[in-house]
Write an enzyme that holds these catalytic residues in place. Structure first.
Site, PDB file in Angstrom:
ATOM      1  N   ASP A  72     -10.262   1.449   3.035  1.00 25.97           N
ATOM      2  CA  ASP A  72      -8.560   1.252   1.658  1.00 25.97           C
ATOM      3  C   ASP A  72      -8.176   0.503   2.323  1.00 25.97           C
ATOM      4  OD1 ASP A  72      -6.968   2.340   4.099  1.00 25.97           O
ATOM      5  OD2 ASP A  72      -7.509   3.849   4.572  1.00 25.97           O
ATOM      6  N   TYR A  73      -7.456   0.720   0.742  1.00 29.94           N
ATOM      7  CA  TYR A  73      -6.081  -0.636   0.667  1.00 29.94           C
ATOM      8  C   TYR A  73      -5.536  -0.892   1.692  1.00 29.94           C
ATOM      9  CZ  TYR A  73      -2.197  -2.135  -1.715  1.00 29.94           C
ATOM     10  OH  TYR A  73      -0.922  -3.273  -3.031  1.00 29.94           O
TER      11      TYR A  73
END
Length: 208
Positions: A72-73
């Site tokens: 994820d980011y």
């Protein structure tokens, strides 16, 4: 049209080539690249918001690759880029249980009871409880550092497991996929996997 002369050239990108009516399968060279994804890079080939993405990294490598799974980011660390579809399927499917290992910084040091619950399985959604192999590595400035190994790949799984225990993940970095280690690869850098690394990774996925 039917080829009757030796030395006739064909372009596999535009020509459909058959032998005795059967499509000719062309061997594609397989490539394996380790990427140390920084925080703030999206694990997609393009991003409509214009954020840095893995597609930018792949374009610079000049090979048609894809990321294996996602980070994820806000998560950094080891991301495998390859065009080996068979290996990708094995590494991303929970059925094969190839472990992924993370280093996590928590808002405080976990208790022995919390670590035991992680090992036994924490319910984070419908379905079986998510289990992990976990060990506390150190405490510094009131923060807890742990190493966590999971055998599935549910969305934000590591963060959600700790959230269920009342712990917040402040930093998360993937440090290994099966036998493949991030090692000292700098943030944002890539490197080709060694032949022996590919062999061990495919063996871990049940392909060797």
């Amino acid at each position: 049209h039917v080829i009757r002369e030796l030395g006739t050239r064909a372009d596999p990108r535009v020509d459909r080539i058959t032998v005795d009516g059967k499509p000719l399968k062309l061997q594609t060279a397989l490539h394996y690249v380790a990427f140390n994804k920084p925080v703030g890079v999206v694990t997609t080939l393009t991003d409509p918001e214009g954020r840095p993405c893995v597609g930018d990294v792949i374009a610079a490598l000049k090979h048609s690759l894809h990321p294996v799974g996602r980070l994820d980011y806000h998560t950094s660390g080891l991301l495998l880029l390859t065009n080996d579809g068979e290996l990708t399927a094995r590494l991303t499917h929970a059925r094969y249980g190839v472990p992924k290992t993370y280093a996590a910084k928590l808002d405080r040091s976990p208790t022995a009871e919390q670590l035991a619950r992680l090992r036994g399985g924490v319910k984070i959604e419908q379905g079986p409880a998510a289990r992990a192999r976990v060990r506390s590595t150190r405490t510094a400035d009131g923060k807890g550092w742990v190493t966590v190994t999971i055998y599935e790949g549910r969305n934000r799984q590591v963060r959600r497991m700790f959230e269920e225990l009342g712990l917040r993940v402040e930093k998360l970095r993937r440090v290994a996929i099966g036998p493949l280690s991030l090692g000292s690869l700098p943030t944002g850098a890539t490197r080709k996997l060694l032949t022996e690394e590919v062999t061990l990774l495919r063996r871990a996925a049940g392909l060797e």
